[in-house]
Motif scaffolding. Sequence first.
Motif, mmCIF file in Angstrom:
data_model
loop_
_atom_site.group_PDB
_atom_site.id
_atom_site.type_symbol
_atom_site.label_atom_id
_atom_site.label_comp_id
_atom_site.label_asym_id
_atom_site.label_seq_id
_atom_site.Cartn_x
_atom_site.Cartn_y
_atom_site.Cartn_z
ATOM 1 N N GLY A 153 0.842 -1.164 -0.099
ATOM 2 C CA GLY A 153 -0.053 -0.091 -0.040
ATOM 3 C C GLY A 153 0.885 1.206 -0.084
ATOM 4 O O GLY A 153 0.255 2.175 0.439
ATOM 5 N N VAL A 154 2.016 1.293 -0.242
ATOM 6 C CA VAL A 154 3.030 2.704 -0.639
ATOM 7 C C VAL A 154 2.465 3.218 -1.703
ATOM 8 O O VAL A 154 2.293 2.867 -2.535
ATOM 9 C CB VAL A 154 4.277 1.927 -0.772
ATOM 10 C CG1 VAL A 154 5.368 3.124 -1.099
ATOM 11 C CG2 VAL A 154 4.896 0.971 0.422
ATOM 12 N N PRO A 155 2.462 4.431 -1.127
ATOM 13 C CA PRO A 155 2.226 5.480 -2.338
ATOM 14 C C PRO A 155 3.158 6.148 -3.246
ATOM 15 O O PRO A 155 4.188 6.275 -2.733
ATOM 16 C CB PRO A 155 1.667 6.782 -1.268
ATOM 17 C CG PRO A 155 2.417 6.731 -0.347
ATOM 18 C CD PRO A 155 2.512 5.390 0.197
ATOM 19 N N HIS A 156 2.832 5.784 -4.440
ATOM 20 C CA HIS A 156 3.934 6.178 -5.722
ATOM 21 C C HIS A 156 3.454 7.435 -6.032
ATOM 22 O O HIS A 156 2.268 7.445 -6.924
ATOM 23 C CB HIS A 156 3.951 5.057 -6.687
ATOM 24 C CG HIS A 156 4.460 3.790 -5.990
ATOM 25 N ND1 HIS A 156 5.844 3.266 -6.080
ATOM 26 C CD2 HIS A 156 3.756 2.794 -5.354
ATOM 27 C CE1 HIS A 156 5.760 2.012 -5.094
ATOM 28 N NE2 HIS A 156 4.688 1.880 -4.930
ATOM 29 N N ILE A 157 4.040 8.545 -5.772
ATOM 30 C CA ILE A 157 3.395 10.013 -6.372
ATOM 31 C C ILE A 157 4.083 10.383 -7.679
ATOM 32 O O ILE A 157 5.152 10.410 -7.638
ATOM 33 C CB ILE A 157 3.541 10.845 -5.244
ATOM 34 C CG1 ILE A 157 2.634 10.196 -3.788
ATOM 35 C CG2 ILE A 157 2.971 12.154 -5.481
ATOM 36 C CD1 ILE A 157 3.547 10.561 -2.625
ATOM 37 N N THR A 158 3.443 10.620 -8.666
ATOM 38 C CA THR A 158 4.047 11.123 -9.987
ATOM 39 C C THR A 158 3.245 12.259 -10.206
ATOM 40 O O THR A 158 1.829 12.561 -10.286
ATOM 41 C CB THR A 158 3.633 9.863 -10.834
ATOM 42 O OG1 THR A 158 4.416 8.777 -10.841
ATOM 43 C CG2 THR A 158 4.400 10.374 -12.236
ATOM 44 N N GLY A 159 4.108 13.442 -10.449
ATOM 45 C CA GLY A 159 3.509 14.598 -10.756
ATOM 46 C C GLY A 159 4.154 15.208 -12.045
ATOM 47 O O GLY A 159 5.364 14.963 -12.523
ATOM 48 N N THR A 160 3.283 15.919 -12.921
ATOM 49 C CA THR A 160 3.762 16.416 -14.070
ATOM 50 C C THR A 160 4.068 17.938 -13.925
ATOM 51 O O THR A 160 4.963 18.611 -14.668
ATOM 52 C CB THR A 160 2.570 16.327 -14.989
ATOM 53 O OG1 THR A 160 1.695 17.083 -14.675
ATOM 54 C CG2 THR A 160 2.424 15.111 -15.485
ATOM 55 N N LEU A 439 6.699 6.187 13.232
ATOM 56 C CA LEU A 439 7.019 7.717 12.996
ATOM 57 C C LEU A 439 7.277 7.832 11.549
ATOM 58 O O LEU A 439 6.907 9.038 11.004
ATOM 59 C CB LEU A 439 8.074 8.048 13.951
ATOM 60 C CG LEU A 439 7.978 7.700 15.526
ATOM 61 C CD1 LEU A 439 9.261 8.334 16.056
ATOM 62 C CD2 LEU A 439 6.651 8.285 15.731
ATOM 63 N N LEU A 440 7.932 6.900 10.817
ATOM 64 C CA LEU A 440 8.333 7.227 9.403
ATOM 65 C C LEU A 440 7.057 6.553 8.536
ATOM 66 O O LEU A 440 6.553 5.720 9.027
ATOM 67 C CB LEU A 440 9.740 6.467 9.277
ATOM 68 C CG LEU A 440 10.928 6.806 9.870
ATOM 69 C CD1 LEU A 440 12.058 5.896 9.609
ATOM 70 C CD2 LEU A 440 11.394 8.097 9.211
ATOM 71 N N MET A 441 7.225 7.002 7.308
ATOM 72 C CA MET A 441 6.363 6.424 6.213
ATOM 73 C C MET A 441 7.061 6.368 5.018
ATOM 74 O O MET A 441 7.886 6.995 4.705
ATOM 75 C CB MET A 441 4.930 7.390 6.020
ATOM 76 C CG MET A 441 5.294 8.789 5.745
ATOM 77 S SD MET A 441 3.958 9.678 5.312
ATOM 78 C CE MET A 441 3.476 9.076 3.794
ATOM 79 N N LEU A 442 6.546 5.308 4.217
ATOM 80 C CA LEU A 442 7.155 5.107 2.952
ATOM 81 C C LEU A 442 6.531 5.637 2.001
ATOM 82 O O LEU A 442 5.307 5.951 1.918
ATOM 83 C CB LEU A 442 7.158 3.574 2.638
ATOM 84 C CG LEU A 442 8.138 2.484 3.307
ATOM 85 C CD1 LEU A 442 7.899 1.083 3.034
ATOM 86 C CD2 LEU A 442 9.664 2.803 2.967
ATOM 87 N N GLN A 443 7.255 6.147 0.749
ATOM 88 C CA GLN A 443 6.559 6.785 -0.327
ATOM 89 C C GLN A 443 7.617 6.740 -1.443
ATOM 90 O O GLN A 443 8.836 6.537 -1.414
ATOM 91 C CB GLN A 443 6.299 8.436 0.099
ATOM 92 C CG GLN A 443 7.531 9.050 0.603
ATOM 93 C CD GLN A 443 7.162 10.511 0.716
ATOM 94 O OE1 GLN A 443 5.872 10.975 0.642
ATOM 95 N NE2 GLN A 443 8.065 11.408 1.297
ATOM 96 N N GLU A 444 7.214 6.906 -2.718
ATOM 97 C CA GLU A 444 7.944 7.338 -3.788
ATOM 98 C C GLU A 444 7.216 8.524 -4.199
ATOM 99 O O GLU A 444 6.160 8.695 -4.443
ATOM 100 C CB GLU A 444 7.846 6.158 -4.785
ATOM 101 C CG GLU A 444 8.710 6.415 -6.194
ATOM 102 C CD GLU A 444 8.477 5.462 -7.250
ATOM 103 O OE1 GLU A 444 8.825 5.450 -8.433
ATOM 104 O OE2 GLU A 444 7.792 4.420 -6.890
ATOM 105 N N ILE A 445 8.222 9.513 -4.730
ATOM 106 C CA ILE A 445 8.146 10.765 -5.302
ATOM 107 C C ILE A 445 8.889 11.003 -6.594
ATOM 108 O O ILE A 445 10.022 10.894 -6.773
ATOM 109 C CB ILE A 445 8.338 11.773 -4.360
ATOM 110 C CG1 ILE A 445 7.878 11.848 -2.855
ATOM 111 C CG2 ILE A 445 7.688 13.110 -5.079
ATOM 112 C CD1 ILE A 445 8.196 12.687 -1.924
ATOM 113 N N GLN A 446 7.905 11.060 -7.812
ATOM 114 C CA GLN A 446 8.598 11.317 -9.122
ATOM 115 C C GLN A 446 8.128 12.456 -9.509
ATOM 116 O O GLN A 446 6.477 12.667 -9.831
ATOM 117 C CB GLN A 446 8.336 10.230 -10.060
ATOM 118 C CG GLN A 446 8.585 8.822 -9.597
ATOM 119 C CD GLN A 446 10.239 8.767 -9.684
ATOM 120 O OE1 GLN A 446 11.040 9.441 -10.246
ATOM 121 N NE2 GLN A 446 10.847 7.826 -9.145
#
Length: 933
Positions: A153-160, A439-446
């Motif tokens: 359920g890790v969020p993979h965030i992709t923005g233009t 306290l920490l959270m996982l994510q990917e940011i692109q």
Amino acid sequence: MSQRAPRNVLDRLRTPRRFPKFLRAAAICIVVGGLLSPISATAASGTATAADTTAANDYCGGQCSDILPPGENGNATLAQILLNQAFGTQPGHAEDQLGPYANLAKGYSGLTDAKINTFFNDASFGVPSDQVASTEKPAGRSDVTIVRDKKSGVPHITGTTRYGTEFGAGYAAAEDRLWLMDVFRHVGRGQLTSFAGGAASNQGLEQQFWRNAPYSEADLQGQIDRAVAAAGDRGKQALDDVNAYLAGINSYIDASDSGRYFPGEYVLTGHKDAITNAGTIDHFKVTDLVALASVIGALFGSGGGGEVDNAVSLLAAQSKYGVAEGTKVWESFRERNDPEAVLTLHDGESFPYATKPDNPQGEALPDAGSVTQEPLVYDRTGSAASSSATRASKTAAATALTSARRGMSNALVVSGKYTASGHPVAVFGPQTGYFAPQLLMLQEIQGPGISARGASFAGLSMYVELGRGQDYSWSATTSGQDIIDTYAVELCQDDYHYLYHGTCTAMDEIEQKNAWNPTVADGTAAGSYTMRVWRTKYGPVQYRATVGGKKVAYTTLRSSYLHEADSIIGFQMLNDPDFVKGPQDFEKAVQHINYTFNWFYADSQHTAYYNSGDNPVRASGVDAEFPTWAQAAYEWRGWDPATNTADYTPPSQHPNSIDQDYYISWNNKQAADYSAAPWGEGSVHRGNLLEDRVKKLVAAGGVTRSSLTKAMADAALADLRAEDVLPKLLKVINSSTVTDSTAAAAVNTLQAWVSAGAKRTETSAGSKTYADADAIRILDAWWPLLVKAEFEPGLGSDLYAAFGADLPIDESPSAAHGPTGAHAGSSFQYGWWSYVDKDIRTVLGEQVQGPLARTYCGGGSLSACRDILISSLKQAAGMTASQVYPGDDQCSAGDQWCADSIVQRTLGGIKHGKISWQNRPTFQQVVEYTSHR
């Protein structure tokens, strides 16, 4: 709407019998109404925009992995909380990383590279199309997409756009950690009791942090303004990123409020009504993030301090032995530059910092018996005022949190010269404690200028703080070097005026008022109190004393004070693929982080290390170990009290390295002559467990991801006392035949355990019984007894107690009295391991570099020392399991496995099961890059 709040957000939320009937009814309404997370609602339709299996910007070749228990989902609706409390059911992705994390303890011996992701997540960029669980466009935006994977359920965030990317990061953070973020912004402002009730745990948390960072709203805003102005274009970009991130958080707050799927803790603390939906969840603002950062910085990145405690133990030593001999004894116990200490940089290079001056200047040691701690709490009212629990001020969760900084994080990094593939291998991560939610959270940011995956502290996740970029990974351990000094300000006129450069100056009075209402459940009386800190130009007042008969206030000044926001630039750089293209760029990035961390780096060709922090340049002759007079001659060089800026040591003087054969760190000494470190960095340290194993791997060559992970996991189950000290103790005892049957049996039991590897491991996975239970029980009972028997007769009770205040004697997994508290995982960071080791080797006539000033066990007589060890061992062997493990709020008396077990301490309404002890990072990466841009 009822405004009555439970007294204890950390404890009362998880007591189902206290839930009133109307909350149970509300839970039924919520379930029937289908008020679930919008993520779940979109899961079935979320495969269209999934990323490719291998992202074009991913150079790890499928060989990057990570893990962060208990799970990514840290938010739960009221219905989910009540179901968890009543039946143990878990919200989706709330606990799914806990099992794999726990199972490594039994599964590591057969580990291969192919099996790594049995115990870790695949940390490749993107999500394969068949692994997409959900896709959403937060707030309907067209410039950002959040994809969540099925496994974790890790969020993979992709923005233009950059704004959309950061908006998505904020939205995802609120989806996963909104309640936790709210708790910690109130902790940082000293307002937790007003927010969540007047329980002892809440008071303990806010008092712990606010005392050290008593910031006004103007202070918080000023930090932002200065940080942005000092960083030029990057500062402006950081502020834009923060504002977009905040907009994402606040958009989720509005959406969850409208849809009624906000965290259930808001109902349980009286902020929302489950039936009418009345009440509000306050929007976040930029100063909230600075308050949050001040908590994280205090926990993990503020090394040093303790000068008053050091002075008290020095005076005790001088009282016992006289000034000259007492000082010599004190220095030997301090081990500020011990030649036998394990080093992260072992190539022989020296990095002198805060070394002992030949002729100390400006010392302001207190008169014996004159030190008192400055009171923090005033005007207390309500029933909590007389509560013994309130006087204790901490629950287990609060203890684990406030002492988390004492023992954290490890790193194992091996150069490609010694690996099977020719590429560097790293296994590393921070130990941030075990909490629910984490306290920490996982994510990917692109997005434009950002390309990273990893972990970030909740509420500060506009950038990945520990993780990987396109072709490199980085991590940190807490370094603890001294960026905090204590000044003795001479008082004038009264207790609230002091001399500053010869002028009588008024202290600033900073207040924070807190009031709480009765609990929903039990109607406990309302209460209130005021926290008050007196602040000088030299920092907040912590103690009062006399020095040579003069009344003084001891203040604490740290270089990161009023600069909690500065590190954002370094994290921005780490996330920027156009900035970090190699180890030199990595070092330039982390130089912008003013917290005290050891930073590690690995790509397909290089490894690197850098020790960060604003290390102040002290005046000549000042000894950083002791309080100093608050006079111009002894101030930090270039110090400006208006902004708390000073001259700092240049990057070249910080321990740093590129492509050393290997690096290990477990909060041990960084380099030769880097002296400003915590107590306990001597011949036996937790870092030895990594050093011994990695050194052997490197000597053999052909290191792989799995072999390095196995080395970490093996060290994680080792009892440091048993591996590095017990064989010498047994050598003394066995110097003659042991005739006492009880002692002989104990010796045989302990010797068999040492021969078997001295691990604390279960007989089989899930058995909840140790394979060497009797040996472990005996050593757990013996260690405090033998230390006392060995040292107290020679030191005397006063000096023994004073040294014990500087360095606790024991931190076994089951030691509830240890610095990290019970069930905290992290163990063997602080203890008298080195003192016992050096003293016993001296008794045995073995060579000791940097010995203690005196020999304590039996006065140096082998026979007398042996008698002391046998006598204390017999006493320990006769202790029952119930005596050694007396039980607590988690375990029955005598349950050895449970006493060691790791508990995810609840910071919200969801609770999780215990796992078997292992001594390793909370978030952890296993990486080996196959190529480079």
